[in-house]
Structures are given as C-alpha cells and as structure tokens.
Design an enzyme around this catalytic site. Structure first.
Site, PDB file in Angstrom:
ATOM      1  N   LYS A 166      -7.735   1.683  -3.177  1.00  0.00           N
ATOM      2  CA  LYS A 166      -7.420   1.241  -1.811  1.00  0.00           C
ATOM      3  C   LYS A 166      -7.565   2.398  -0.802  1.00  0.00           C
ATOM      4  CE  LYS A 166      -5.071  -0.885   1.570  1.00  0.00           C
ATOM      5  NZ  LYS A 166      -5.401  -2.085   2.267  1.00  0.00           N
ATOM      6  N   LYS A 169      -1.661   5.216   8.520  1.00  0.00           N
ATOM      7  CA  LYS A 169      -0.852   5.260   7.280  1.00  0.00           C
ATOM      8  C   LYS A 169      -1.761   5.486   6.065  1.00  0.00           C
ATOM      9  CE  LYS A 169       1.695   2.373   4.084  1.00  0.00           C
ATOM     10  NZ  LYS A 169       2.204   1.072   3.685  1.00  0.00           N
ATOM     11  N   THR A 212       0.872  -1.181   0.000  1.00  0.00           N
ATOM     12  CA  THR A 212       0.000   0.000   0.000  1.00  0.00           C
ATOM     13  C   THR A 212       0.900   1.219   0.000  1.00  0.00           C
ATOM     14  OG1 THR A 212      -1.662  -1.175   1.275  1.00  0.00           O
ATOM     15  CG2 THR A 212      -1.812   1.227   1.248  1.00  0.00           C
TER      16      THR A 212
HETATM   17  P1  NAD Z   1       5.987  -5.896   7.317  1.00  0.00           P
HETATM   18  O1  NAD Z   1       6.757  -4.772   7.928  1.00  0.00           O
HETATM   19  O2  NAD Z   1       5.645  -7.077   8.145  1.00  0.00           O
HETATM   20  O3  NAD Z   1       6.778  -6.437   6.021  1.00  0.00           O
HETATM   21  C1  NAD Z   1       7.507  -5.634   5.142  1.00  0.00           C
HETATM   22  C2  NAD Z   1       8.787  -6.381   4.838  1.00  0.00           C
HETATM   23  O4  NAD Z   1       9.546  -5.658   3.858  1.00  0.00           O
HETATM   24  C3  NAD Z   1       9.705  -6.526   6.075  1.00  0.00           C
HETATM   25  O5  NAD Z   1       9.954  -7.896   6.309  1.00  0.00           O
HETATM   26  C4  NAD Z   1      10.959  -5.748   5.684  1.00  0.00           C
HETATM   27  O6  NAD Z   1      12.153  -6.314   6.203  1.00  0.00           O
HETATM   28  C5  NAD Z   1      10.915  -5.855   4.173  1.00  0.00           C
HETATM   29  N1  NAD Z   1      11.722  -4.839   3.492  1.00  0.00           N
HETATM   30  C6  NAD Z   1      11.760  -3.501   3.713  1.00  0.00           C
HETATM   31  N2  NAD Z   1      12.630  -2.927   2.857  1.00  0.00           N
HETATM   32  C7  NAD Z   1      13.140  -3.912   2.081  1.00  0.00           C
HETATM   33  C8  NAD Z   1      14.081  -3.948   1.030  1.00  0.00           C
HETATM   34  N3  NAD Z   1      14.691  -2.846   0.602  1.00  0.00           N
HETATM   35  N4  NAD Z   1      14.375  -5.152   0.469  1.00  0.00           N
HETATM   36  C9  NAD Z   1      13.770  -6.274   0.907  1.00  0.00           C
HETATM   37  N5  NAD Z   1      12.860  -6.306   1.904  1.00  0.00           N
HETATM   38  C10 NAD Z   1      12.563  -5.138   2.485  1.00  0.00           C
HETATM   39  O7  NAD Z   1       4.680  -5.230   6.693  1.00  0.00           O
HETATM   40  P2  NAD Z   1       3.344  -5.980   6.208  1.00  0.00           P
HETATM   41  O8  NAD Z   1       2.350  -5.963   7.302  1.00  0.00           O
HETATM   42  O9  NAD Z   1       3.734  -7.265   5.543  1.00  0.00           O
HETATM   43  O10 NAD Z   1       2.830  -4.932   5.101  1.00  0.00           O
HETATM   44  C11 NAD Z   1       3.406  -4.865   3.814  1.00  0.00           C
HETATM   45  C12 NAD Z   1       2.565  -3.909   2.976  1.00  0.00           C
HETATM   46  O11 NAD Z   1       1.209  -4.383   2.925  1.00  0.00           O
HETATM   47  C13 NAD Z   1       2.493  -2.481   3.535  1.00  0.00           C
HETATM   48  O12 NAD Z   1       2.534  -1.570   2.459  1.00  0.00           O
HETATM   49  C14 NAD Z   1       1.155  -2.454   4.258  1.00  0.00           C
HETATM   50  O13 NAD Z   1       0.598  -1.154   4.328  1.00  0.00           O
HETATM   51  C15 NAD Z   1       0.332  -3.356   3.363  1.00  0.00           C
HETATM   52  N6  NAD Z   1      -0.829  -3.986   4.025  1.00  0.00           N
HETATM   53  C16 NAD Z   1      -0.690  -4.554   5.251  1.00  0.00           C
HETATM   54  C17 NAD Z   1      -1.803  -5.138   5.856  1.00  0.00           C
HETATM   55  C18 NAD Z   1      -1.691  -5.784   7.226  1.00  0.00           C
HETATM   56  O14 NAD Z   1      -2.743  -6.058   7.829  1.00  0.00           O
HETATM   57  N7  NAD Z   1      -0.487  -6.049   7.740  1.00  0.00           N
HETATM   58  C19 NAD Z   1      -3.039  -5.145   5.206  1.00  0.00           C
HETATM   59  C20 NAD Z   1      -3.145  -4.591   3.936  1.00  0.00           C
HETATM   60  C21 NAD Z   1      -2.014  -4.011   3.350  1.00  0.00           C
END
Ligand code: NAD
Length: 295
Positions: free
Chosen positions: A168, A243, A93
C-alpha cells in the site's frame, strides 16, 4: 454466513460493514463516535457496548481505524475476548511495524491474522469495489478472501505479515510522486503556451502516460470525472496522501532504503497541508506548484 465484528465504523468502515450485511453476514459493530454508530445501525449493523463485547460471538473480526497505535491498542483490548479459531483482519492503513505487532498479538493467542489495507476510497467502500492488499500466512489469507470479496473486487495476497501495508505505501508513494510530476508538466505547459488538451493528447498516449494523468488529470477538461472538474473536492484528501507518504518515509528510514523523491513529495504535500489545504483533493497540489513560480 459468518458473524463478523467490525470495529471502526467511519467513512470507510461504515459502508464496508453495510456491504457485509448485503452479502448475508451478521455484523456486530463498535465505534467511539455516536454518529458513526447511528449510521451503521441504520445500515443493519448491531451495535455493541464496547469493542470487547462486539467480538464475543464473532468468527471474523475486522478493524478499520485511523493509525497503528489505535490498531495495536484495540487488538490488545479485544483479543482476550475473541473466540478460539477466529480470524483477525485489519483493513486500516498503518505502519508496517504496528501491523507486524498486531499479527504477533494474534499469533500469541493462536488466532489467524491478515493485514489487508485498501485502495479505492469512500466510493470504493460504498460500491464494494475496493482493492485489498493482504499480508499473512496462506491459510489466513484463504480464510479472509471470501469475506473481503463482499467488500471489494480485487484481492491480492502480497506475502507474509505486513506485506499488505508495504504494498500500500509503495503504491501510494508512486502516486504522490507521479501527481507532482504531472502537475509540474501542466504548470510548465501553461507557461509555454501549450494547451492542457494538447499536452494530454500527447502524454496520455506517449511515455509520460500514468494514472495521475489519464484517470485523475489535475487540470479540468481532459478527464471529465477527475476532481479538478469539481473544485478539487476529494476524492483522496491531501491529509491522507500526506499520511501515506509519511508512513512510506518511516518505513524507508527503518529499512534503510533511499527514497529521495518520496521524501521530497512528502515535504511538498506537508507544506500544502500546513497552508490549510488538508481537505483538498491531493491533485490540487498543482495549485501549490503554480504558486511556487517566481518565488
Ligand atoms: P474515519 O476517521 O472516518 O474512521 C475511523 C473510525 O475509527 C472513526 O469513526 C473513529 O471514531 C473510530 N475509532 C478510532 N479509535 C477507535 C477505537 N479505539 N475504538 C473504536 N473505534 C475507534 O477514517 P476513514 O476514512 O474511515 O479511514 C479509516 C482507515 O482507512 C485509515 O487508516 C485510512 O488511512 C484508511 N483509508 C482511508 C481512505 C479514504 O479515502 N477515507 C482510503 C484508503 C484507506
């Protein structure tokens, strides 16, 4: 079956990659965090030494990263190593402008690209029941659809580059505002001596009906599966709602759209988050609303 590179194996990306493997794809993944790599490896993901190395043999590349700056920087880094004809999909997102920038990077390298953010949370990622909102050219969407179907149950093509992100943040702005409205109604009902169940029974079958009330009711009782029955454990954390509301406000400012309630909702969640409740489910905002009484 495809060879898929998956970059960002966190709370969402980890289980999404595991579902691609269950569907028979080969997945090569990368993350910066060792624990995420270990968990993904246990689910059958082959771990590469770098993001660029993970895409080498992939016909599809998926990113699931925290924010726009991560997506643009990772896409800039990997695109020179991506095979000709491959498809780029970003499921994070992020802000609409960064999404369009990522599409432009792919376009310059003659790669197809789709922005495909999700709703459904970690439970949806684990159960392969996510909803994907996709933006990009029809040909790119057609190529992405069967891949996304392994991770979700509803895939909607919303329009051109950035349209998935636009859908979204508009949806989540409705959600953020409506949860405050439902919380305010219950807080007022409490002061008026009206029971939670009575308000629920009337509003859930009247014109006040909405998802925040009937699926995610912010008081315990009427909807047994809502986070209110579980100490407001997320679910969908306040920090993530903040966010998305901030992304909506950024988009409204740059598009010159008036969203006064969206702006107010952002301020309300910001105060709740700043008081240390970022990890609380966003429906816990009712506690903040009750706390405002008499101030
Ligand atoms: P998270 O922080 O658990 O996972 C993100 C991952 O990206 C981490 O493991 C981090 O180490 C990795 N990362 C960051 N920079 C990186 C790079 N340069 N190279 C490789 N890996 C890298 O977050 P999440 O909850 O999995 O969310 C991910 C996305 O999905 C976000 O944009 C969030 O807004 C969206 N989202 C999350 C949810 C939820 O309920 N968690 C729901 C809908 C959407």
């Amino acid at each position: 079956m495809a060879t898929i590179a998956f970059i960002g194996l966190g709370n969402m990306g980890g289980p999404m990659a595991a579902n691609l493997i269950k569907a028979g794809h080969k997945v090569v993944g990368f993350d910066l965090v060792q624990a995420s790599k270990d968990a993904a490896k246990a689910g059958g993901v082959a771990i590469a030494d770098s993001a660029a190395a993970s895409v080498k043999d992939a016909s599809v590349v998926i990113t699931m990263l925290p924010a726009g700056k991560h997506v643009v920087s990772v896409w800039t880094d990997i695109i020179p190593s991506v095979a000709k004809g491959a498809l780029m999909i970003d499921c994070s997102t992020i802000d609409v402008e960064s999404a369009r920038q990522a599409h432009a990077l792919a376009g310059k390298a003659s790669l197809m690209s789709v922005d495909a953010p999700v709703s459904g949370g970690v439970g949806g990622a684990q159960g392969a029941t996510l909803t994907f909102m996709a933006g990009g050219e029809a040909k790119a969407f057609a190529a992405a659809k069967p891949i996304l179907e392994a991770m979700g149950k509803k895939i909607v093509h919303c329009g051109d580059a950035g349209a998935g992100q636009a859908a979204k943040i508009c949806n989540n702005m409705i959600l953020g505002i409506s949860m405050i409205a439902v919380g305010e109604a219950f807080a007022l009902a409490e002061k008026l001596g009206l029971s939670h169940q009575a308000l629920f029974d009337v509003a859930s079958t009247s014109s006040g009906q909405c998802w925040s009330l009937t699926t995610y009711c912010p008081v315990p009782g009427p909807v047994p599966a809502s986070p209110a029955n579980n100490g407001y454990k997320p679910g969908f954390a306040t920090a993530l709602m903040l966010k998305d509301l901030t992304l909506a406000q950024d988009a409204a400012t740059s598009a010159k759209a008036a969203t006064p309630l969206g702006q107010h909702a952002q301020e309300i969640y910001k105060t709740f988050d700043a008081a240390g409740h970022g990890g609380v489910d966003f429906s816990g905002i009712i506690q903040h609303i009750r706390g405002l009484a008499g101030k």
